[in-house]
Design an enzyme around this catalytic site. Structure first.
Site, PDB file in Angstrom:
ATOM      1  N   GLU A   7       0.860  -1.198   0.000  1.00 48.59           N
ATOM      2  CA  GLU A   7       0.000   0.000   0.000  1.00 48.59           C
ATOM      3  C   GLU A   7       0.885   1.232   0.000  1.00 48.59           C
ATOM      4  OE1 GLU A   7      -3.236   0.565   3.020  1.00 48.59           O
ATOM      5  OE2 GLU A   7      -2.775   2.680   2.706  1.00 48.59           O
ATOM      6  N   HIS A   9       2.156   4.874  -2.171  1.00 47.40           N
ATOM      7  CA  HIS A   9       1.431   5.865  -2.967  1.00 47.40           C
ATOM      8  C   HIS A   9       2.305   6.797  -3.792  1.00 47.40           C
ATOM      9  CE1 HIS A   9      -2.019   4.371  -0.933  1.00 47.40           C
ATOM     10  NE2 HIS A   9      -1.587   4.752   0.257  1.00 47.40           N
ATOM     11  N   HIS A 162      -9.253   1.346  -0.291  1.00 45.17           N
ATOM     12  CA  HIS A 162      -8.436   2.302   0.475  1.00 45.17           C
ATOM     13  C   HIS A 162      -9.342   3.363   1.105  1.00 45.17           C
ATOM     14  CE1 HIS A 162      -5.568   5.524   1.282  1.00 45.17           C
ATOM     15  NE2 HIS A 162      -4.641   4.583   1.286  1.00 45.17           N
ATOM     16  N   ASP A 287       2.521   2.093   3.794  1.00 50.71           N
ATOM     17  CA  ASP A 287       1.748   3.303   3.525  1.00 50.71           C
ATOM     18  C   ASP A 287       2.682   4.493   3.272  1.00 50.71           C
ATOM     19  OD1 ASP A 287      -0.548   4.727   2.996  1.00 50.71           O
ATOM     20  OD2 ASP A 287      -1.240   4.835   5.071  1.00 50.71           O
TER      21      ASP A 287
HETATM   22 ZN    ZN Z   1      -2.650   4.554   2.113  1.00 46.44          ZN
END
Ligand code: ZN
Length: 324
Positions: A7, A9, A162, A287
């Site tokens: 996960e 980004h 998400h 993340d």
């Molecule tokens: Zn995230």
């Protein structure tokens, strides 16, 4: 130990001028950390890879940052998704062993979304899609979105669900009434994002999504968005007699859902997830750039599990689910 973070980004220049307009504002007033986060979101080359090397991360499975294109007008969402997916595909082409991708989809237009989903998986080699929560108050149990779920089923790839900010009436009713900054965090990273995502998944189960698509797999982050804690209670009270579903409630959470860390590097929360769900459905994620890859890796290395289970969490489960 091969380590895949699932996960992670990025943003594109077109995203922050289009569907993500205003997105960078929150980083402008948050000092050096905010500046660093926004730089890292744009950086898809050597700097990102050097950071991965320093933290011992072999691969990032990348998704367009929330809010994605989900809250935009359909035409802007279609163009925005295509831009983000092409941008990501270029980065993967330059670093095919270090990056993999999840598609952004204009889910406001399910027929277009299904077309883009197919293009991303069949032509660009993406491993699934990342959907940033509701679309202006509509959730994926709504039959409107069926073509997208059917497409995931046909392609045999998962949907990463998400968090996003709750729909405005929900945010106002549940989280309003405090200072703007307290209400803001309560509605997002302090509570709201997670509960919103959990309820979204519960709606998908109760709406029969997994009875219509028994093989469909959904991934949620943040150690299960609070769901493992509530699982025994939901399983007892949402009985098949009541729900008219094909399986007991907990079965969907153990057979159609995978769970990732997402910066929740908290041992008691992990143990709850492990005990309720089992090791085969837990995957590593940091993340990035919100969570630290070093911290997440250190958390993984110190988990009280066997070495074989650590390998499953670090890479084995992600390799199997996403075909990495
Ligand atoms: Zn995230």
């Amino acid at each position: 130990m091969r380590t895949i973070a699932v996960e992670e980004h990025f943003v594109t220049p077109a995203f922050v001028q289009g569907p993500g307009k205003g997105f960078l504002d929150r980083f402008k007033n948050s000092g050096p950390r905010g500046v660093l986060i926004s730089e890292r979101l744009f950086e898809m080359g050597d700097k990102r890879i050097a950071e991965m090397d320093a933290a011992g991360i072999d691969m990032q499975l990348l998704s367009l940052n929330s809010p994605g294109v989900e809250q935009a007008e359909p035409a802007e969402a279609i163009a925005g998704a295509r831009d983000a997916n092409d941008f990501l595909a270029e980065a993967i082409k330059r670093h095919p062993t270090r990056f993999a991708g999840l598609a952004a989809l204009p889910i406001q237009d399910p027929a277009e979304a299904a077309k883009e989903f197919e293009r991303c998986v069949r032509q660009l080699g993406f491993k699934g899609t990342n959907i940033n929560g509701h679309t202006r108050g509509r959730y994926l149990d709504d039959l409107f979105f069926s073509p997208i779920l059917a497409c995931a089923d046909t392609l045999g790839v998962p949907i990463y669900l998400h968090p996003t900010v709750p729909h405005k009436p929900v945010a106002d009713a549940l989280y309003g009434g405090f200072s703007p900054s307290v209400s803001g965090v309560l509605a997002s990273s302090g509570w709201g994002w997670h509960i919103e995502t959990a309820v979204h998944l519960l709606r998908m189960i109760l709406g029969g999504v997994f009875d219509r698509h028994p093989k469909l797999q959904v991934v949620i982050g943040h150690m299960g968005e609070g769901i493992p804690f509530m699982l025994p209670r939901m399983n007892r009270n949402l009985t098949p007699q009541l729900t008219k579903l094909a399986r007991p409630f907990g079965d969907y959470l153990r057979q159609n859902v995978h769970y990732t860390f997402g910066g929740f590097n908290f041992a008691p929360t992990f143990l709850n997830l492990l005990l309720e769900i089992g090791v085969d459905r837990i995957m590593f994620s940091a993340d990035y750039p919100y969570g630290s890859m070093e911290e997440a890796k250190s958390f993984l290395q110190h988990l009280p599990v066997s070495e074989a289970d650590r390998e499953r969490i670090a890479h084995g489960n992600a390799e199997r689910l996403f075909g990495l």
